[in-house]
Write an enzyme that holds these catalytic residues in place. Sequence first.
Site, PDB file in Angstrom:
ATOM      1  N   VAL A  61     -11.310  18.100  -8.761  1.00 29.04           N
ATOM      2  CA  VAL A  61     -10.034  18.729  -9.086  1.00 29.04           C
ATOM      3  C   VAL A  61     -10.286  20.234  -9.159  1.00 29.04           C
ATOM      4  CG1 VAL A  61      -8.232  18.914 -10.844  1.00 29.04           C
ATOM      5  CG2 VAL A  61      -9.319  16.693 -10.412  1.00 29.04           C
ATOM      6  N   HIS A 118     -16.266  28.447  -6.492  1.00 32.48           N
ATOM      7  CA  HIS A 118     -14.898  27.958  -6.702  1.00 32.48           C
ATOM      8  C   HIS A 118     -14.981  26.811  -7.722  1.00 32.48           C
ATOM      9  CE1 HIS A 118     -10.733  27.360  -4.634  1.00 32.48           C
ATOM     10  NE2 HIS A 118     -10.713  26.828  -5.846  1.00 32.48           N
ATOM     11  N   VAL A 119     -14.591  27.133  -8.939  1.00 32.03           N
ATOM     12  CA  VAL A 119     -14.764  26.169 -10.033  1.00 32.03           C
ATOM     13  C   VAL A 119     -13.990  24.870  -9.750  1.00 32.03           C
ATOM     14  CG1 VAL A 119     -12.841  27.023 -11.473  1.00 32.03           C
ATOM     15  CG2 VAL A 119     -14.848  25.985 -12.558  1.00 32.03           C
ATOM     16  N   HIS A 120     -14.568  23.755 -10.134  1.00 29.16           N
ATOM     17  CA  HIS A 120     -13.910  22.458  -9.924  1.00 29.16           C
ATOM     18  C   HIS A 120     -14.465  21.451 -10.919  1.00 29.16           C
ATOM     19  CE1 HIS A 120     -17.477  22.742  -7.349  1.00 29.16           C
ATOM     20  NE2 HIS A 120     -17.638  21.432  -7.507  1.00 29.16           N
ATOM     21  N   LEU A 121     -13.661  20.454 -11.214  1.00 34.32           N
ATOM     22  CA  LEU A 121     -14.058  19.398 -12.140  1.00 34.32           C
ATOM     23  C   LEU A 121     -14.295  18.120 -11.350  1.00 34.32           C
ATOM     24  CD1 LEU A 121     -11.299  20.049 -14.838  1.00 34.32           C
ATOM     25  CD2 LEU A 121     -13.672  20.844 -14.895  1.00 34.32           C
TER      26      LEU A 121
END
Length: 160
Positions: A61, A118-121
Amino acid sequence: MERLWAPWRMTYIKEEPRPGCLFCRALNDPSDPDAELVVWRPEGGLVLLNKFPYNPGHVMVAPAAHKAGLEDLDSPESAALMSTLGRTISVLRQELKPEGFNVGANIGRVAGAGIPDHVHLHVVPRWNGDTNFMPVLSEVKVVNEHLVATAEKLRRAFAS
Ligand SMILES: [Zn+2]
């Protein structure tokens, strides 16, 4: 997180790195092969299947903004990310009936981030005994077909 036996992750090592950011490519270029992994494009973000999953339904996400850290997101971006995460868990729960989830972020390459800019979970559905019944898949093609089927199922669920 416990490391699951996932032999197809070997292809990750062999695959040529592609230029640019996976999330920005998938977000901005529908003709990019990685755009096939996208299962939902909510306002301000995207949800896509991990190409080398730890478990079925392993998704990432991400906010639409190309920012490296959770601390770089402004309040509306953080709120949108959490709300996208919530709906994602709800759809995965409904479609795949997992018994639990691991949710987390690898921040920085040293922490295992494949895409540190690009930060994501990561959201990994979990089932009792999933470390034991994980099928040993040697054919990447089999995994790809599985991914396509999972992507279609989740896309329909997000759209409904
Ligand atoms: Zn990006």
